[in-house]
Design a protein around this motif. Structure first.
Motif, PDB file in Angstrom:
ATOM      1  N   GLY A  37       1.115  -0.903   0.338  1.00  7.75           N
ATOM      2  CA  GLY A  37       0.491   0.458   0.206  1.00  7.75           C
ATOM      3  C   GLY A  37       0.697   1.173  -0.322  1.00  7.75           C
ATOM      4  N   ARG A  38       2.336   0.735   0.055  1.00  5.95           N
ATOM      5  CA  ARG A  38       2.917   2.345   0.037  1.00  5.95           C
ATOM      6  C   ARG A  38       3.013   3.274   1.372  1.00  5.95           C
ATOM      7  N   LEU A  39       2.149   2.191   2.235  1.00  9.04           N
ATOM      8  CA  LEU A  39       1.580   3.305   4.030  1.00  9.04           C
ATOM      9  C   LEU A  39       2.910   3.480   4.482  1.00  9.04           C
ATOM     10  N   SER A  40       3.368   4.675   4.906  1.00  7.23           N
ATOM     11  CA  SER A  40       4.659   4.915   5.854  1.00  7.23           C
ATOM     12  C   SER A  40       4.329   4.187   7.121  1.00  7.23           C
ATOM     13  N   PRO A  41       5.234   3.694   8.406  1.00  9.87           N
ATOM     14  CA  PRO A  41       5.217   2.963   9.884  1.00  9.87           C
ATOM     15  C   PRO A  41       3.736   3.672  10.570  1.00  9.87           C
ATOM     16  N   VAL A  42       4.030   5.359  10.445  1.00  5.01           N
ATOM     17  CA  VAL A  42       3.556   5.608  11.427  1.00  5.01           C
ATOM     18  C   VAL A  42       1.837   5.646  10.867  1.00  5.01           C
TER      19      VAL A  42
END
Length: 296
Positions: A37-42
């Motif tokens: 999903g190309r989401l940041s860890p936060v």
């Protein structure tokens, strides 16, 4: 307010162990979600907390706990954010070793200083053995710099705070409203780094659903419930199952390899956990058992 039946120490150990094992699968799922999903860890942590809170709220229907929102939620958010910052500074292996390794010591010190709990020699010996196994499991990576160590200790302190402060709070309310408070704290950071997945949406939704259900709603609910009858030091040491399961998940799901030293560390860690569990069942090497907590 209804009162839930008190768990036995054996049941509490099963609850905490199952929670730690579920947490261990969360790292691999989070990494896969980050890639898909190309989401940041936060952002992953935000959705994990928000969906976990919503899921528990639907089934538990707990009344609001402002103590959990204001105390537990921010501590959980700090724990996550500081851990990710530590990973950025030091890498996963060192961050895991320092954060998870220092947590039992901080729990033991905090329980002794603030709650007057005795320190059992067996529990401390098991903790030392488990930390040696953890050091071997993480591969003896290069030393961390001051900033990385600082982030690790902040994360461990926040985790220890959650462990100590929640042991006499209703488990369902702590999980639901702790997640809600944590999600609110993480929301501004998540928005800044991109809140919505931009890659494979279907895969991202499935992975997020798994993260919300298993390593979050189920795991934290079991952990907070188990804390009602298992000593804080014991719970924090048993939680070291998390990096062990994470290592195995990395091998099975991500194609990673374990060295002979890491396999030996895993065996040492399991030996310490087995010794600690048997001692706890015989009478509690750390703080002993406590009466069950009321449910919502």
């Amino acid at each position: 307010m209804n009162h839930a039946p008190a768990l036995s120490v054996r049941q509490g150990l099963v609850h905490v162990s199952t929670a730690a094992a579920a947490w261990g699968t969360g790292g691999a799922a989070g990494a896969m979600l980050h890639d898909a999903g190309r989401l940041s860890p936060v952002a992953v942590s935000f959705w994990r907390f928000a969906c976990g809170a919503a899921l528990l709220l639907v089934f538990a229907r707990c009344r609001p706990s402002w103590r959990a929102v204001l105390l537990v939620g921010p501590a959980m958010a700090v724990c996550q954010a500081a851990y990710f910052a530590a990973i950025a500074e030091t890498g996963v292996a060192v961050a895991t070793m320092i954060t998870m390794g220092s947590a039992p010591l901080l729990v033991a010190a905090g329980g002794r200083i603030f709650q007057g709990e005795p320190l059992g020699r067996t529990a401390l010996a098991c903790a030392g053995l488990a930390l040696a196994g953890l050091a071997m499991l993480t591969g003896g990576a290069a030393p961390a710099g001051p900033a990385g160590v600082g982030y690790c200790l902040v994360s461990a302190a926040a985790y220890s705070f959650v462990t100590l402060v929640t042991r006499r709070m209703p488990a369902e309310g702590v999980a639901v409203w702790g997640f809600a408070g944590g999600a609110l704290c993480l929301l501004p950071l998540a928005v800044g780094g991109g809140l919505l997945p931009t890659g494979h949406t279907t895969t991202s939704v499935l992975l997020l659903g798994y993260l919300a259900i298993v390593p979050t709603a189920l795991a934290y609910r079991l952990f907070f419930t188990g804390l009602g009858v298992v000593g804080g030091v014991t719970a924090s040491v048993v939680s070291l199952l998390e990096p062990l399961v994470a290592a195995v998940a990395g091998v099975v799901l991500l194609g990673e390899r374990m060295t002979a030293v890491q396999v030996g560390g895993a065996a040492l860690l399991l030996t310490a956990l087995t010794w600690l569990a048997r001692a706890e069942l015989r009478g509690g090497p750390a703080q002993g058992s406590r009466p069950g907590k009321p449910s919502c």
